[in-house]
Design a protein around this motif. Sequence first.
Motif, PDB file in Angstrom:
ATOM      1  N   GLU A   1      28.068 -89.367  27.747  1.00  0.00           N
ATOM      2  CA  GLU A   1      26.854 -90.143  27.455  1.00  0.00           C
ATOM      3  C   GLU A   1      26.067 -89.581  26.277  1.00  0.00           C
ATOM      4  OE1 GLU A   1      25.647 -92.959  29.424  1.00  0.00           O
ATOM      5  OE2 GLU A   1      27.762 -92.873  29.984  1.00  0.00           O
ATOM      6  N   GLY A   2      26.546 -88.470  25.730  1.00  0.00           N
ATOM      7  CA  GLY A   2      25.869 -87.900  24.571  1.00  0.00           C
ATOM      8  C   GLY A   2      25.135 -86.615  24.866  1.00  0.00           C
ATOM      9  N   CYS A   3      24.458 -86.117  23.840  1.00  0.00           N
ATOM     10  CA  CYS A   3      23.706 -84.851  23.905  1.00  0.00           C
ATOM     11  C   CYS A   3      22.213 -85.187  24.041  1.00  0.00           C
ATOM     12  CB  CYS A   3      23.963 -84.044  22.632  1.00  0.00           C
ATOM     13  SG  CYS A   3      23.200 -82.417  22.592  1.00  0.00           S
ATOM     14  N   TRP A   4      21.584 -84.661  25.086  1.00  0.00           N
ATOM     15  CA  TRP A   4      20.211 -85.031  25.407  1.00  0.00           C
ATOM     16  C   TRP A   4      19.320 -83.793  25.530  1.00  0.00           C
ATOM     17  CZ3 TRP A   4      18.672 -90.190  25.916  1.00  0.00           C
ATOM     18  CH2 TRP A   4      19.723 -91.115  25.813  1.00  0.00           C
ATOM     19  N   ILE A   5      18.022 -84.002  25.260  1.00  0.00           N
ATOM     20  CA  ILE A   5      17.051 -82.906  25.312  1.00  0.00           C
ATOM     21  C   ILE A   5      16.716 -82.574  26.762  1.00  0.00           C
ATOM     22  CG2 ILE A   5      14.692 -82.196  24.705  1.00  0.00           C
ATOM     23  CD1 ILE A   5      14.923 -84.112  22.284  1.00  0.00           C
ATOM     24  N   ASP A   6      16.625 -81.273  27.045  1.00  0.00           N
ATOM     25  CA  ASP A   6      16.155 -80.791  28.339  1.00  0.00           C
ATOM     26  C   ASP A   6      15.023 -79.807  28.095  1.00  0.00           C
ATOM     27  OD1 ASP A   6      16.035 -80.499  31.077  1.00  0.00           O
ATOM     28  OD2 ASP A   6      17.660 -79.034  31.182  1.00  0.00           O
ATOM     29  N   GLN A   7      14.222 -79.549  29.112  1.00  0.00           N
ATOM     30  CA  GLN A   7      13.156 -78.548  29.028  1.00  0.00           C
ATOM     31  C   GLN A   7      13.177 -77.719  30.301  1.00  0.00           C
ATOM     32  OE1 GLN A   7       9.346 -80.431  28.337  1.00  0.00           O
ATOM     33  NE2 GLN A   7      10.023 -81.399  26.414  1.00  0.00           N
ATOM     34  N   ALA A   8      13.090 -76.423  30.138  1.00  0.00           N
ATOM     35  CA  ALA A   8      13.131 -75.548  31.308  1.00  0.00           C
ATOM     36  C   ALA A   8      11.953 -75.791  32.238  1.00  0.00           C
ATOM     37  CB  ALA A   8      13.153 -74.087  30.859  1.00  0.00           C
ATOM     38  N   SER A   9      10.792 -76.211  31.692  1.00  0.00           N
ATOM     39  CA  SER A   9       9.594 -76.433  32.510  1.00  0.00           C
ATOM     40  C   SER A   9       9.552 -77.835  33.125  1.00  0.00           C
ATOM     41  CB  SER A   9       8.331 -76.213  31.666  1.00  0.00           C
ATOM     42  OG  SER A   9       8.344 -77.086  30.533  1.00  0.00           O
ATOM     43  N   ASP A  10      10.419 -78.703  32.653  1.00  0.00           N
ATOM     44  CA  ASP A  10      10.413 -80.085  33.137  1.00  0.00           C
ATOM     45  C   ASP A  10      11.825 -80.656  32.964  1.00  0.00           C
ATOM     46  OD1 ASP A  10       9.648 -82.601  34.009  1.00  0.00           O
ATOM     47  OD2 ASP A  10       8.778 -83.203  32.079  1.00  0.00           O
ATOM     48  N   ARG A  11      12.634 -80.443  33.939  1.00  0.00           N
ATOM     49  CA  ARG A  11      14.046 -80.759  33.810  1.00  0.00           C
ATOM     50  C   ARG A  11      14.287 -82.261  33.664  1.00  0.00           C
ATOM     51  NH1 ARG A  11      16.737 -76.606  31.828  1.00  0.00           N
ATOM     52  NH2 ARG A  11      16.602 -74.728  33.128  1.00  0.00           N
ATOM     53  N   ALA A  12      15.272 -82.574  32.821  1.00  0.00           N
ATOM     54  CA  ALA A  12      15.646 -83.969  32.608  1.00  0.00           C
ATOM     55  C   ALA A  12      16.428 -84.523  33.793  1.00  0.00           C
ATOM     56  CB  ALA A  12      16.478 -84.093  31.330  1.00  0.00           C
ATOM     57  N   MET A  13      17.076 -83.634  34.544  1.00  0.00           N
ATOM     58  CA  MET A  13      17.862 -84.058  35.705  1.00  0.00           C
ATOM     59  C   MET A  13      17.351 -83.307  36.925  1.00  0.00           C
ATOM     60  SD  MET A  13      21.650 -84.288  33.887  1.00  0.00           S
ATOM     61  CE  MET A  13      22.372 -85.455  35.037  1.00  0.00           C
ATOM     62  N   GLU A  14      17.399 -83.953  38.080  1.00  0.00           N
ATOM     63  CA  GLU A  14      16.635 -83.496  39.235  1.00  0.00           C
ATOM     64  C   GLU A  14      17.213 -82.320  40.006  1.00  0.00           C
ATOM     65  OE1 GLU A  14      17.305 -86.706  42.550  1.00  0.00           O
ATOM     66  OE2 GLU A  14      17.554 -87.671  40.590  1.00  0.00           O
ATOM     67  N   TYR A  15      18.514 -82.030  39.818  1.00  0.00           N
ATOM     68  CA  TYR A  15      19.145 -81.004  40.660  1.00  0.00           C
ATOM     69  C   TYR A  15      19.996 -80.078  39.798  1.00  0.00           C
ATOM     70  CZ  TYR A  15      22.561 -78.952  43.883  1.00  0.00           C
ATOM     71  OH  TYR A  15      23.371 -78.075  44.577  1.00  0.00           O
ATOM     72  N   GLN A  16      19.885 -78.764  40.038  1.00  0.00           N
ATOM     73  CA  GLN A  16      20.727 -77.781  39.344  1.00  0.00           C
ATOM     74  C   GLN A  16      21.683 -77.150  40.332  1.00  0.00           C
ATOM     75  OE1 GLN A  16      18.753 -74.684  37.081  1.00  0.00           O
ATOM     76  NE2 GLN A  16      20.687 -73.748  36.448  1.00  0.00           N
ATOM     77  N   GLY A  17      22.990 -77.204  40.008  1.00  0.00           N
ATOM     78  CA  GLY A  17      23.992 -76.564  40.836  1.00  0.00           C
ATOM     79  C   GLY A  17      23.916 -75.053  40.727  1.00  0.00           C
ATOM     80  N   GLN A  18      24.266 -74.363  41.795  1.00  0.00           N
ATOM     81  CA  GLN A  18      24.220 -72.907  41.815  1.00  0.00           C
ATOM     82  C   GLN A  18      25.580 -72.331  41.412  1.00  0.00           C
ATOM     83  OE1 GLN A  18      21.200 -71.302  42.418  1.00  0.00           O
ATOM     84  NE2 GLN A  18      20.620 -73.459  42.234  1.00  0.00           N
ATOM     85  N   GLY A  19      25.583 -71.438  40.447  1.00  0.00           N
ATOM     86  CA  GLY A  19      26.823 -70.817  40.007  1.00  0.00           C
ATOM     87  C   GLY A  19      27.165 -71.204  38.573  1.00  0.00           C
ATOM     88  N   LYS A  20      28.412 -70.947  38.195  1.00  0.00           N
ATOM     89  CA  LYS A  20      28.891 -71.235  36.851  1.00  0.00           C
ATOM     90  C   LYS A  20      29.960 -72.314  36.924  1.00  0.00           C
ATOM     91  CE  LYS A  20      27.953 -66.549  35.207  1.00  0.00           C
ATOM     92  NZ  LYS A  20      28.503 -65.338  34.536  1.00  0.00           N
ATOM     93  N   PHE A  21      29.922 -73.250  35.982  1.00  0.00           N
ATOM     94  CA  PHE A  21      30.747 -74.445  36.083  1.00  0.00           C
ATOM     95  C   PHE A  21      31.474 -74.762  34.781  1.00  0.00           C
ATOM     96  CE2 PHE A  21      27.494 -74.821  39.270  1.00  0.00           C
ATOM     97  CZ  PHE A  21      28.049 -75.530  40.330  1.00  0.00           C
TER      98      PHE A  21
END
Length: 448
Positions: free
Chosen positions: A363-383
Amino acid sequence: MLMKTIALLFVVDASILGRLLVDAESDRTPCHGHEIKSLSSDCEVITLPKGFCGSFDFGPTLTTTGAYIDCTRTVDWKTSDKASIRNGAMNEYILQNPCDVPRHMAFSNFMNGTTGDDVEIARLQLDFFVYAFCEAACDCIPQVDANRDDPRVVLERGNCQKHPQSDICQQTPGIKLIRLEGSLEDDEDVTNLPRVCDLLDQWDASEGKDFSLKAQTWVDDNVRYFLARMIDATQILEDIKFWNQCYTAELSQRRISETSNFTDDYEGCWIDQQTERAMEYRAPGEFSIEDCIGHCGNANFAFAGVEYFDECFCGNDEYNKHGLASSEEECNTACAIGPGICGGVDRVGVYKTHFKDFSGNYEGCWIDQASDRAMEYQGQGKFSIEECIDHCGNANFTFAGVEYFDECFCGNEYTKHGPAASDDECNTACFVGYGICGGYDRLGVYAI
């Protein structure tokens, strides 16, 4: 009078020196056929001083194809700051081996020669001696699956027997034993030991044929004893400096191949042509097998090809354009970087990258912000990309986002902060798997 006669026996005139130097520039391998070999002694037992082989800095001068240019120049005899160690080792050898009159005379001429030719001839004589008795141990390093960090020898390797037969036996044809100074068997009675050169000649005429192609050959029990004592005397398994010199020399000549961790991914040895490459892309620089697989995977290619020491090619199914090599042995150049065999001359060793094409989901390259995430959930670990897509799909999200090497985010929305100014802002290569895993505060988004 006796010493005068001995001295005359070992004078080599300038015409012979000239022929030796011509041999060095010719297609002949000067280790195996020049007049220096006529300087043989009657020794049945040779004692090597402790640390003898490790006292010399040696390594063959090679052509680009790994052949010897001049193996009468394997030892560094000129570096002045090493002279005391080198000369001390030779002097100790002479004290330990009074039977070896030729080496005594050669060393005397090397140290005290009055003309340049005298010194050069003596150097050639001593060089071949060190090559014969020390480099013999190098030829016992395992021919396949060698490991620099695991010093070991294989007495059954063809070269392990061939080197003494070709070189040690030329200088000491009556040799029965090579031993280490101070070994428990110093007083060993060698009366009943056989002349090992006779046994090696018999082997060379039968099982020893095509020795260089054999990782395993039959070894007579008496020869095995001789080789084991030779290994002990050179201290190749204890002296890390000498081991590393041997390992590097054998690897540079492509006589051994190191352990590679990518055998399950290997697709075989294939023909390449410089005028029409079998694979579509050549990567700039020098590569190991691992580096090449990673580079091609990151560039979204399904296959990586290594060729001629360190070249890397990438492509998809077209690597079979010119057909399979007639023999796997045509891929025979040991990797210049890292373990393994890296193809050959116009031969490419092909590996799967395990790259999976998710470009249709991108879907392309999109901006994210550490203080306000663009996506609601972060997986734990390395992927990896694939793992992140699977993880988010299993959690019933619509989109997966990879960011900054190995982070994985999941969500049903991702456009909160807008698209990156350029897709090039997603530029961090995945730590796990292959491909590009977003960037710093940049998400590479995939539909599930």
